[in-house]
Motif scaffolding. Structure first.
Motif, short mmCIF file in Angstrom:
data_model
loop_
_atom_site.label_atom_id
_atom_site.label_comp_id
_atom_site.label_asym_id
_atom_site.label_seq_id
_atom_site.Cartn_x
_atom_site.Cartn_y
_atom_site.Cartn_z
N ARG A 22 0.81 -1.21 0.00
CA ARG A 22 0.00 0.00 0.00
C ARG A 22 0.85 1.27 0.00
N CYS A 23 2.04 1.20 0.59
CA CYS A 23 2.90 2.39 0.68
C CYS A 23 3.59 2.72 -0.64
N PRO A 25 4.07 3.90 -4.48
CA PRO A 25 3.35 4.73 -5.44
C PRO A 25 2.69 3.83 -6.49
N ASP A 26 1.61 4.31 -7.09
CA ASP A 26 0.86 3.50 -8.06
C ASP A 26 1.74 2.99 -9.19
N ASP A 27 2.65 3.83 -9.69
CA ASP A 27 3.49 3.40 -10.81
C ASP A 27 4.46 2.29 -10.39
N TYR A 29 3.87 0.07 -7.95
CA TYR A 29 3.02 -1.11 -7.77
C TYR A 29 2.71 -1.74 -9.12
N GLU A 30 2.35 -0.91 -10.09
CA GLU A 30 2.03 -1.40 -11.45
C GLU A 30 3.25 -2.06 -12.08
N THR A 34 3.36 -5.96 -13.20
CA THR A 34 3.68 -6.29 -14.59
C THR A 34 4.88 -7.21 -14.65
#
Length: 61
Positions: A22-23, A25-27, A29-30, A34
């Motif tokens: 959760r900590c 950043p979205d990029d 995590y993505e 991937t």
């Protein structure tokens, strides 16, 4: 005749709890998601190649 190549066991990968991710950043995590998906696909393709060296018995119709 070619000897069947062994298909090694997949390593036990550590589990990462969602709370730990959760900590990120979205990029990031993505990118991790991937990368993991691409690695799993690659491993599957390599296993399929190794299995082509295994003798397959022909089934009667």
């Amino acid at each position: 005749m070619q000897e069947p190549l062994p298909v090694p066991d997949r390593p036990a990968l550590p589990k990462v709890p969602a709370d730990d991710m959760r900590c990120l950043p979205d990029d990031a995590y993505e990118a991790l998601a991937t990368r993991d998906a691409e690695l799993q696909g690659h491993v599957g393709r390599l296993e399929a190649i190794l299995r082509t060296t295994h003798r397959q018995e022909k089934r009667a119709p």
